[in-house]
Scaffold this motif. Structure first.
Motif, PDB file in Angstrom:
ATOM      1  N   LEU A  43       7.826   7.189  -3.953  1.00  0.00           N
ATOM      2  CA  LEU A  43       6.693   7.988  -4.150  1.00  0.00           C
ATOM      3  C   LEU A  43       6.068   7.067  -4.912  1.00  0.00           C
ATOM      4  CD1 LEU A  43       5.858  10.759  -4.203  1.00  0.00           C
ATOM      5  CD2 LEU A  43       7.528  11.399  -5.702  1.00  0.00           C
ATOM      6  N   LEU A  44       6.507   6.637  -5.803  1.00  0.00           N
ATOM      7  CA  LEU A  44       5.481   5.644  -7.227  1.00  0.00           C
ATOM      8  C   LEU A  44       4.670   5.074  -6.667  1.00  0.00           C
ATOM      9  CD1 LEU A  44       8.292   5.720 -10.249  1.00  0.00           C
ATOM     10  CD2 LEU A  44       6.633   7.541 -10.051  1.00  0.00           C
ATOM     11  N   ALA A  45       5.305   3.892  -5.265  1.00  0.00           N
ATOM     12  CA  ALA A  45       3.948   2.866  -4.275  1.00  0.00           C
ATOM     13  C   ALA A  45       2.946   3.345  -4.321  1.00  0.00           C
ATOM     14  CB  ALA A  45       5.426   2.241  -3.642  1.00  0.00           C
ATOM     15  N   GLY A  46       3.578   5.134  -3.339  1.00  0.00           N
ATOM     16  CA  GLY A  46       1.946   5.465  -2.875  1.00  0.00           C
ATOM     17  C   GLY A  46       1.253   6.028  -4.072  1.00  0.00           C
ATOM     18  N   LEU A  47       2.084   5.959  -4.986  1.00  0.00           N
ATOM     19  CA  LEU A  47       1.129   6.810  -7.000  1.00  0.00           C
ATOM     20  C   LEU A  47       0.247   5.370  -6.998  1.00  0.00           C
ATOM     21  CD1 LEU A  47      -0.377   8.677  -8.450  1.00  0.00           C
ATOM     22  CD2 LEU A  47       1.902   7.812 -10.024  1.00  0.00           C
ATOM     23  N   PHE A  48       0.684   4.335  -6.657  1.00  0.00           N
ATOM     24  CA  PHE A  48       0.148   3.376  -7.584  1.00  0.00           C
ATOM     25  C   PHE A  48      -0.899   1.999  -6.352  1.00  0.00           C
ATOM     26  CE2 PHE A  48       3.679   2.906 -11.039  1.00  0.00           C
ATOM     27  CZ  PHE A  48       2.307   3.009 -12.056  1.00  0.00           C
ATOM     28  N   ALA A  49      -0.852   2.510  -5.441  1.00  0.00           N
ATOM     29  CA  ALA A  49      -0.884   2.280  -3.782  1.00  0.00           C
ATOM     30  C   ALA A  49      -3.135   2.616  -4.103  1.00  0.00           C
ATOM     31  CB  ALA A  49      -0.631   2.195  -2.617  1.00  0.00           C
ATOM     32  N   GLY A  50      -2.709   4.440  -4.449  1.00  0.00           N
ATOM     33  CA  GLY A  50      -3.783   4.656  -4.261  1.00  0.00           C
ATOM     34  C   GLY A  50      -4.918   4.895  -5.973  1.00  0.00           C
ATOM     35  N   PRO A  54     -10.211   1.638  -6.138  1.00  0.00           N
ATOM     36  CA  PRO A  54     -10.918   0.585  -6.596  1.00  0.00           C
ATOM     37  C   PRO A  54     -10.092   0.462  -8.576  1.00  0.00           C
ATOM     38  CG  PRO A  54     -12.155   2.824  -6.120  1.00  0.00           C
ATOM     39  CD  PRO A  54     -10.614   2.965  -5.670  1.00  0.00           C
ATOM     40  N   THR A  55      -9.883  -0.437  -8.737  1.00  0.00           N
ATOM     41  CA  THR A  55      -9.654  -0.138 -10.267  1.00  0.00           C
ATOM     42  C   THR A  55      -9.923   0.686 -11.130  1.00  0.00           C
ATOM     43  OG1 THR A  55      -9.869  -2.997 -10.174  1.00  0.00           O
ATOM     44  CG2 THR A  55      -9.205  -1.805 -12.251  1.00  0.00           C
ATOM     45  N   PHE A 121       1.132  -2.602   3.374  1.00  0.00           N
ATOM     46  CA  PHE A 121       0.328  -1.578   1.443  1.00  0.00           C
ATOM     47  C   PHE A 121      -0.891  -2.098   1.725  1.00  0.00           C
ATOM     48  CE2 PHE A 121       4.577   1.078   1.047  1.00  0.00           C
ATOM     49  CZ  PHE A 121       3.506   2.302   0.083  1.00  0.00           C
ATOM     50  N   SER A 122      -0.899  -4.088   1.907  1.00  0.00           N
ATOM     51  CA  SER A 122      -1.635  -4.942   1.855  1.00  0.00           C
ATOM     52  C   SER A 122      -2.835  -4.789   2.121  1.00  0.00           C
ATOM     53  CB  SER A 122      -1.199  -6.358   1.677  1.00  0.00           C
ATOM     54  OG  SER A 122      -1.946  -6.850   1.472  1.00  0.00           O
ATOM     55  N   ARG A 123      -2.696  -4.140   3.847  1.00  0.00           N
ATOM     56  CA  ARG A 123      -3.495  -4.140   4.350  1.00  0.00           C
ATOM     57  C   ARG A 123      -4.072  -2.514   4.324  1.00  0.00           C
ATOM     58  NH1 ARG A 123      -7.019  -5.463   8.943  1.00  0.00           N
ATOM     59  NH2 ARG A 123      -7.255  -4.060  10.418  1.00  0.00           N
ATOM     60  N   GLN A 124      -3.343  -1.574   4.188  1.00  0.00           N
ATOM     61  CA  GLN A 124      -3.801  -0.413   4.386  1.00  0.00           C
ATOM     62  C   GLN A 124      -4.744  -0.229   2.280  1.00  0.00           C
ATOM     63  OE1 GLN A 124      -3.672   2.454   5.292  1.00  0.00           O
ATOM     64  NE2 GLN A 124      -4.804   3.568   4.198  1.00  0.00           N
ATOM     65  N   ILE A 125      -4.304  -1.215   1.652  1.00  0.00           N
ATOM     66  CA  ILE A 125      -4.918  -1.432   0.463  1.00  0.00           C
ATOM     67  C   ILE A 125      -6.563  -1.536   0.209  1.00  0.00           C
ATOM     68  CG2 ILE A 125      -5.105  -2.257  -1.998  1.00  0.00           C
ATOM     69  CD1 ILE A 125      -2.263  -1.067  -2.175  1.00  0.00           C
ATOM     70  N   GLY A 192      -1.249  -3.647  -9.231  1.00  0.00           N
ATOM     71  CA  GLY A 192      -0.231  -4.472  -8.211  1.00  0.00           C
ATOM     72  C   GLY A 192       0.702  -5.177  -8.417  1.00  0.00           C
ATOM     73  N   ALA A 193       1.109  -5.473  -9.472  1.00  0.00           N
ATOM     74  CA  ALA A 193       2.567  -5.905  -9.829  1.00  0.00           C
ATOM     75  C   ALA A 193       3.462  -4.953  -9.480  1.00  0.00           C
ATOM     76  CB  ALA A 193       2.219  -6.622 -11.532  1.00  0.00           C
ATOM     77  N   LEU A 194       3.516  -3.745 -10.866  1.00  0.00           N
ATOM     78  CA  LEU A 194       4.100  -2.735 -10.642  1.00  0.00           C
ATOM     79  C   LEU A 194       4.761  -2.372  -9.029  1.00  0.00           C
ATOM     80  CD1 LEU A 194       3.064  -0.120 -13.136  1.00  0.00           C
ATOM     81  CD2 LEU A 194       5.368  -1.681 -13.319  1.00  0.00           C
ATOM     82  N   LEU A 195       3.696  -1.760  -8.396  1.00  0.00           N
ATOM     83  CA  LEU A 195       3.461  -1.937  -6.897  1.00  0.00           C
ATOM     84  C   LEU A 195       4.855  -3.281  -6.825  1.00  0.00           C
ATOM     85  CD1 LEU A 195       2.919  -0.406  -4.310  1.00  0.00           C
ATOM     86  CD2 LEU A 195       0.999  -1.573  -4.079  1.00  0.00           C
ATOM     87  N   SER A 196       4.087  -4.418  -6.270  1.00  0.00           N
ATOM     88  CA  SER A 196       5.197  -4.933  -5.575  1.00  0.00           C
ATOM     89  C   SER A 196       7.067  -4.701  -6.107  1.00  0.00           C
ATOM     90  CB  SER A 196       4.904  -6.657  -6.585  1.00  0.00           C
ATOM     91  OG  SER A 196       3.314  -6.537  -6.445  1.00  0.00           O
TER      92      SER A 196
END
Length: 418
Positions: A43-50, A54-55, A121-125, A192-196
């Motif tokens: 759930l958190l990964a989806g949030l941080f990916a979004g 853009p930054t 995730f990298s491809r999607q982002i 990005g680090a949190l997502l990783s």
């Protein structure tokens, strides 16, 4: 009522500080904690990916602040990343030398999952697949997510349940420090680090959920030693045939007290209890008591058991309750009796009497089933009071009565039960 003992239960008895906690080829169980970890991290990964692209203004301000840090400090940040790599190597070498096949299997599976999920995730982002340079070190502009960091986190997290508690904590600190260093080196953005990190933890949790995990399974000898330090000598200590999530159950014989039933609360006890209370909160109005620590669980169960006994309710006698320095909690009660078996001669009236007596002192059980009762010398006992709470809620009392109706119907049939 709770006492401190020095001998840890959830760790093998050995001199020095063991690297691995669980015995090789020990039992692997699917954990509530792993399910919760997987759901929350995804759930958190989806949030941080979004939020990563853009930054955002906040993240850009952090990036600008990091850019102002003197570059001569980069050697320190690289050292932090190197510590994580060294930690991964130590895990792999130790697992290989000690022939811990189950650890190597978990690591290999977690790596496969981490790489697959991070690439997706990298491809999607970013809209394109990352190059090898971007996956390994972030490339020239940083990578979101940083696949190498996700893989290192996956290795550490996959091995964590197999390690002794001090090394588990050490591994978590190394991971957090490395994540910060990756950001300071601008190999990835803060998000990005949190997502990783989240993707690596999620990969390990998925593997543990699929294959099961060993949380440094309880050592029967350690349980016996802890009981002796609490003043209860036992022998013939064996694992109970039926186990409960987060709670290790054992049976033993005491020269002075006879048959003894022991409960040792592990990490998942709090998580299982929390899920149960959240479920109850959905169905019952009003506030529910928050999940307790292991020590509080033992104290609570011991207290309500002795309270019920003082009011004349048939429950097992509490023998000892204690807490070890390493955070393990145990409760030992006298013989819990013989499980009930369906039959026309079962005196279900005594079961109803026990439940009504519980309600008369403003206690409700909330989870009555066939295993909640037993027979000792022709006397019916309410054997498990771990879910008992103090309340005057009529709705919860009616739930107890409905559960009792189901139990008695199983024992003697619907017609006699009603």
């Amino acid at each position: 009522m709770s006492e401190q003992v020095a001998q840890p239960i959830w760790r093998p008895l050995a001199d020095g500080l063991p690297f691995f906690a669980a015995l090789s080829n020990g039992k692997r169980l699917r954990s509530v904690s792993d399910l919760l970890t997987l759901l929350v991290t995804l759930l958190l990964a989806g949030l941080f990916a979004g939020l990563s692209v853009p930054t955002s203004g906040f993240e850009q301000a952090l990036v600008n602040l990091i850019g102002a840090i003197p570059s001569f400090l980069d050697v320190l940040w690289r050292l932090g990343v190197a510590c994580l790599l060294l930690w991964v190597v130590v895990i792999l070498v130790s697992s290989t030398v000690r022939v811990r096949v189950e650890v190597l299997v978990d690591i290999a599976a977690a790596l496969v999952v981490a790489v697959g999920v991070a690439l997706a995730f990298s491809r999607q982002i970013n809209g394109v697949w990352p190059s090898f340079s971007q996956a390994a070190s972030g490339g020239s502009a940083g990578s979101v997510p940083l696949i190498s960091l996700a893989c290192a986190v996956a290795v550490s997290s996959a091995a964590s349940p197999h390690l002794s508690l001090p090394f588990r904590h050490f591994g978590r600190w190394v991971v957090l420090a490395a994540m910060l260093c990756v950001v300071l080196l601008e190999s990835s953005t803060p998000f990005g680090a949190l997502l990783s990190l989240l993707l690596g933890v999620a990969a390990a949790a998925a593997v543990h959920l699929g294959l099961g995990s060993s949380m440094g399974g309880p050592n029967l000898t350690g349980v016996g030693v802890a009981l002796a330090q609490l003043g209860l000598e036992v022998d013939h200590l064996v694992e109970a045939p039926r186990q409960s999530s987060g709670v290790f159950l054992a049976d033993a014989m005491s020269p002075t007290r006879g048959a003894v039933h022991i409960k040792v609360y592990g990490r998942d006890a709090r998580d299982t209890q929390l899920l149960s209370r959240l479920w109850r909160a959905i169905w019952y109005r009003g506030a529910t008591r928050p999940a307790m620590t292991r020590e509080q669980q033992v104290e609570h169960e011991g207290f309500v058991t002795m309270l019920a006994a003082s009011r004349g309710i048939a429950v097992p006698q509490v023998l000892v309750a204690g807490m070890t320095d390493s955070g393990d909690a145990l409760l030992a009660v006298a013989q819990r009796g013989i499980p009930l078996e369906p039959g026309p001669t079962v005196a279900v009236e005594k079961i109803w009497q026990i439940v009504r007596s519980l309600h008369q002192i403003d206690l409700v059980h909330g989870a009555l089933n066939l295993d909640s009762f037993a027979v000792v010398d022709q006397e019916f006992l309410l054997t498990d009071l771990s879910t008992v709470t103090s309340t005057t809620s009529r709705d919860q009392q009616l739930t107890d009565l409905a559960q009792t109706m189901v139990v008695t119907a199983i024992l003697v049939g619907i017609e006699r039960a009603t």
